[in-house]
Design a protein around this motif. Sequence first.
Motif, PDB file in Angstrom:
ATOM      1  N   MET A   1      40.064  27.075  20.431  1.00 48.76           N
ATOM      2  CA  MET A   1      39.381  28.361  20.335  1.00 48.76           C
ATOM      3  C   MET A   1      39.539  29.117  21.656  1.00 48.76           C
ATOM      4  O   MET A   1      39.324  28.577  22.730  1.00 48.76           O
ATOM      5  CB  MET A   1      37.905  28.115  20.030  1.00 48.76           C
ATOM      6  N   VAL A   2      39.900  30.373  21.567  1.00 45.67           N
ATOM      7  CA  VAL A   2      40.111  31.208  22.745  1.00 45.67           C
ATOM      8  C   VAL A   2      38.766  31.683  23.284  1.00 45.67           C
ATOM      9  O   VAL A   2      37.902  32.132  22.530  1.00 45.67           O
ATOM     10  CB  VAL A   2      40.992  32.434  22.385  1.00 45.67           C
ATOM     11  N   ALA A   3      38.591  31.567  24.591  1.00 48.73           N
ATOM     12  CA  ALA A   3      37.382  32.094  25.225  1.00 48.73           C
ATOM     13  C   ALA A   3      37.442  33.617  25.217  1.00 48.73           C
ATOM     14  O   ALA A   3      38.482  34.206  25.524  1.00 48.73           O
ATOM     15  CB  ALA A   3      37.262  31.569  26.646  1.00 48.73           C
ATOM     16  N   LYS A   4      36.331  34.240  24.874  1.00 50.02           N
ATOM     17  CA  LYS A   4      36.249  35.698  24.802  1.00 50.02           C
ATOM     18  C   LYS A   4      35.151  36.165  25.744  1.00 50.02           C
ATOM     19  O   LYS A   4      34.018  35.686  25.666  1.00 50.02           O
ATOM     20  CB  LYS A   4      35.926  36.125  23.371  1.00 50.02           C
ATOM     21  N   ILE A   5      35.505  37.116  26.620  1.00 46.45           N
ATOM     22  CA  ILE A   5      34.521  37.633  27.569  1.00 46.45           C
ATOM     23  C   ILE A   5      34.508  39.164  27.566  1.00 46.45           C
ATOM     24  O   ILE A   5      35.511  39.801  27.274  1.00 46.45           O
ATOM     25  CB  ILE A   5      34.754  37.112  29.006  1.00 46.45           C
ATOM     26  N   GLY A   6      33.358  39.696  27.917  1.00 44.66           N
ATOM     27  CA  GLY A   6      33.202  41.136  28.052  1.00 44.66           C
ATOM     28  C   GLY A   6      33.056  41.483  29.524  1.00 44.66           C
ATOM     29  O   GLY A   6      32.418  40.755  30.284  1.00 44.66           O
ATOM     30  N   ILE A   7      33.653  42.590  29.909  1.00 45.80           N
ATOM     31  CA  ILE A   7      33.602  43.052  31.295  1.00 45.80           C
ATOM     32  C   ILE A   7      33.038  44.472  31.308  1.00 45.80           C
ATOM     33  O   ILE A   7      33.624  45.387  30.726  1.00 45.80           O
ATOM     34  CB  ILE A   7      35.016  43.064  31.938  1.00 45.80           C
ATOM     35  N   ASP A   8      31.906  44.633  31.958  1.00 45.27           N
ATOM     36  CA  ASP A   8      31.351  45.969  32.175  1.00 45.27           C
ATOM     37  C   ASP A   8      32.282  46.717  33.138  1.00 45.27           C
ATOM     38  O   ASP A   8      32.982  46.087  33.938  1.00 45.27           O
ATOM     39  CB  ASP A   8      29.947  45.836  32.784  1.00 45.27           C
ATOM     40  N   ILE A   9      32.280  48.023  33.083  1.00 49.11           N
ATOM     41  CA  ILE A   9      33.155  48.804  33.966  1.00 49.11           C
ATOM     42  C   ILE A   9      32.392  49.372  35.167  1.00 49.11           C
ATOM     43  O   ILE A   9      32.677  49.028  36.306  1.00 49.11           O
ATOM     44  CB  ILE A   9      33.884  49.924  33.185  1.00 49.11           C
ATOM     45  N   CYS A  10      31.407  50.239  34.923  1.00 46.64           N
ATOM     46  CA  CYS A  10      30.729  50.933  36.030  1.00 46.64           C
ATOM     47  C   CYS A  10      29.944  49.964  36.906  1.00 46.64           C
ATOM     48  O   CYS A  10      29.032  49.286  36.443  1.00 46.64           O
ATOM     49  CB  CYS A  10      29.813  52.022  35.492  1.00 46.64           C
ATOM     50  N   ASN A  11      30.333  49.920  38.152  1.00 46.39           N
ATOM     51  CA  ASN A  11      29.690  49.123  39.196  1.00 46.39           C
ATOM     52  C   ASN A  11      29.833  47.620  38.993  1.00 46.39           C
ATOM     53  O   ASN A  11      29.140  46.841  39.638  1.00 46.39           O
ATOM     54  CB  ASN A  11      28.242  49.555  39.396  1.00 46.39           C
ATOM     55  N   THR A  12      30.760  47.236  38.108  1.00 48.95           N
ATOM     56  CA  THR A  12      31.170  45.837  37.974  1.00 48.95           C
ATOM     57  C   THR A  12      32.645  45.724  38.337  1.00 48.95           C
ATOM     58  O   THR A  12      33.027  44.857  39.105  1.00 48.95           O
ATOM     59  CB  THR A  12      30.892  45.298  36.560  1.00 48.95           C
ATOM     60  N   ILE A  13      33.481  46.634  37.794  1.00 46.34           N
ATOM     61  CA  ILE A  13      34.881  46.688  38.233  1.00 46.34           C
ATOM     62  C   ILE A  13      35.234  48.037  38.866  1.00 46.34           C
ATOM     63  O   ILE A  13      36.242  48.141  39.551  1.00 46.34           O
ATOM     64  CB  ILE A  13      35.889  46.335  37.110  1.00 46.34           C
ATOM     65  N   ALA A  14      34.411  49.062  38.632  1.00 44.26           N
ATOM     66  CA  ALA A  14      34.643  50.400  39.199  1.00 44.26           C
ATOM     67  C   ALA A  14      33.455  50.788  40.064  1.00 44.26           C
ATOM     68  O   ALA A  14      32.315  50.759  39.603  1.00 44.26           O
ATOM     69  CB  ALA A  14      34.821  51.424  38.078  1.00 44.26           C
ATOM     70  N   ASP A  15      33.706  51.177  41.294  1.00 43.48           N
ATOM     71  CA  ASP A  15      32.628  51.505  42.232  1.00 43.48           C
ATOM     72  C   ASP A  15      32.154  52.942  42.041  1.00 43.48           C
ATOM     73  O   ASP A  15      32.382  53.819  42.875  1.00 43.48           O
ATOM     74  CB  ASP A  15      33.085  51.257  43.670  1.00 43.48           C
ATOM     75  N   PRO A  58      38.492  50.619  42.347  1.00 45.84           N
ATOM     76  CA  PRO A  58      38.122  49.301  41.799  1.00 45.84           C
ATOM     77  C   PRO A  58      37.344  48.485  42.828  1.00 45.84           C
ATOM     78  O   PRO A  58      37.531  48.652  44.038  1.00 45.84           O
ATOM     79  CB  PRO A  58      39.466  48.626  41.529  1.00 45.84           C
ATOM     80  N   MET A  59      36.490  47.626  42.333  1.00 47.50           N
ATOM     81  CA  MET A  59      35.819  46.671  43.206  1.00 47.50           C
ATOM     82  C   MET A  59      36.890  45.740  43.770  1.00 47.50           C
ATOM     83  O   MET A  59      37.818  45.345  43.049  1.00 47.50           O
ATOM     84  CB  MET A  59      34.782  45.862  42.436  1.00 47.50           C
ATOM     85  N   ALA A  62      38.905  42.801  41.776  1.00 47.47           N
ATOM     86  CA  ALA A  62      38.689  42.861  40.327  1.00 47.47           C
ATOM     87  C   ALA A  62      39.992  42.830  39.536  1.00 47.47           C
ATOM     88  O   ALA A  62      40.109  42.091  38.557  1.00 47.47           O
ATOM     89  CB  ALA A  62      37.872  44.098  39.955  1.00 47.47           C
ATOM     90  N   VAL A  63      40.965  43.627  39.947  1.00 49.00           N
ATOM     91  CA  VAL A  63      42.239  43.680  39.216  1.00 49.00           C
ATOM     92  C   VAL A  63      42.885  42.297  39.207  1.00 49.00           C
ATOM     93  O   VAL A  63      43.291  41.789  38.155  1.00 49.00           O
ATOM     94  CB  VAL A  63      43.203  44.716  39.831  1.00 49.00           C
ATOM     95  N   GLU A  64      42.948  41.681  40.365  1.00 48.10           N
ATOM     96  CA  GLU A  64      43.607  40.376  40.494  1.00 48.10           C
ATOM     97  C   GLU A  64      42.877  39.303  39.674  1.00 48.10           C
ATOM     98  O   GLU A  64      43.511  38.501  38.992  1.00 48.10           O
ATOM     99  CB  GLU A  64      43.667  39.957  41.971  1.00 48.10           C
ATOM    100  N   ALA A  65      41.552  39.314  39.734  1.00 51.52           N
ATOM    101  CA  ALA A  65      40.774  38.319  38.990  1.00 51.52           C
ATOM    102  C   ALA A  65      40.961  38.472  37.484  1.00 51.52           C
ATOM    103  O   ALA A  65      41.144  37.473  36.768  1.00 51.52           O
ATOM    104  CB  ALA A  65      39.300  38.419  39.363  1.00 51.52           C
ATOM    105  N   PHE A 152      27.575  37.075  42.189  1.00 45.93           N
ATOM    106  CA  PHE A 152      29.002  37.108  41.926  1.00 45.93           C
ATOM    107  C   PHE A 152      29.650  38.368  42.489  1.00 45.93           C
ATOM    108  O   PHE A 152      29.123  39.461  42.337  1.00 45.93           O
ATOM    109  CB  PHE A 152      29.234  37.033  40.417  1.00 45.93           C
ATOM    110  N   THR A 153      30.800  38.212  43.125  1.00 44.15           N
ATOM    111  CA  THR A 153      31.690  39.326  43.433  1.00 44.15           C
ATOM    112  C   THR A 153      33.089  38.882  43.048  1.00 44.15           C
ATOM    113  O   THR A 153      33.360  37.688  42.916  1.00 44.15           O
ATOM    114  CB  THR A 153      31.665  39.736  44.926  1.00 44.15           C
ATOM    115  N   TRP A 154      33.988  39.807  42.863  1.00 44.27           N
ATOM    116  CA  TRP A 154      35.353  39.481  42.476  1.00 44.27           C
ATOM    117  C   TRP A 154      36.105  38.798  43.596  1.00 44.27           C
ATOM    118  O   TRP A 154      37.097  38.138  43.365  1.00 44.27           O
ATOM    119  CB  TRP A 154      36.098  40.741  42.038  1.00 44.27           C
ATOM    120  N   GLU A 155      35.647  38.942  44.807  1.00 41.50           N
ATOM    121  CA  GLU A 155      36.351  38.362  45.955  1.00 41.50           C
ATOM    122  C   GLU A 155      36.073  36.866  46.118  1.00 41.50           C
ATOM    123  O   GLU A 155      36.764  36.194  46.850  1.00 41.50           O
ATOM    124  CB  GLU A 155      35.959  39.088  47.236  1.00 41.50           C
ATOM    125  N   LYS A 156      35.046  36.353  45.441  1.00 38.77           N
ATOM    126  CA  LYS A 156      34.700  34.927  45.575  1.00 38.77           C
ATOM    127  C   LYS A 156      35.576  34.080  44.690  1.00 38.77           C
ATOM    128  O   LYS A 156      35.922  34.427  43.615  1.00 38.77           O
ATOM    129  CB  LYS A 156      33.233  34.689  45.225  1.00 38.77           C
TER     130      LYS A 156
END
Length: 156
Positions: A1-15, A58-59, A62-65, A152-156
């Motif tokens: 089974m494929v893992a499915k995740i949701g990513i918020d945009i504002c202030n999670t991946i976009a500053d 972008p935070m 975020a792109v790389e993660a 959590f931050t994308w840099e960790k």
Amino acid sequence: MVAKIGIDICNTIADVNECIRQALNPPDACFKEYGLSRYGIDEEWFTKHLELFAEAKPMPGAVEALDILASGGIEIYYLTARPEKARGITVEWLKRWGFPEVRLIMTREKDEAAKELGLGLVMEDAPPEIAKLEKVGIDVVIYRQPYNKGMFTWEK
């Protein structure tokens, strides 16, 4: 089974908060609590200022993660409460910065969308959204902002 995740945009991946700081120079205190409506920044305000969504950076990391997650077989969905009028700007922003091209869900009811999509996890910064997602049994990774208890931050 494929893992499915949701990513918020504002202030999670976009500053977006940084764009608001630059545009309006509100008191720093306004970013320590969630919700900017007492400063006149509400859904209607964002609808009139769609350019902020295009101007946000972008935070860091975020792109790389998200590339790592997508290339690892994780099924990603972008979940955003941005107004539907911002769809074109949002799609262009994601492409411009090199984010994975995945399904974009624009809804004020992220909890319902996450349930319908069968998401196991959502990355989010907004306390009201976090509470609604947890209430329907969705695990949440909280992106650190001054107004939440996230670690959590994308840099960790």
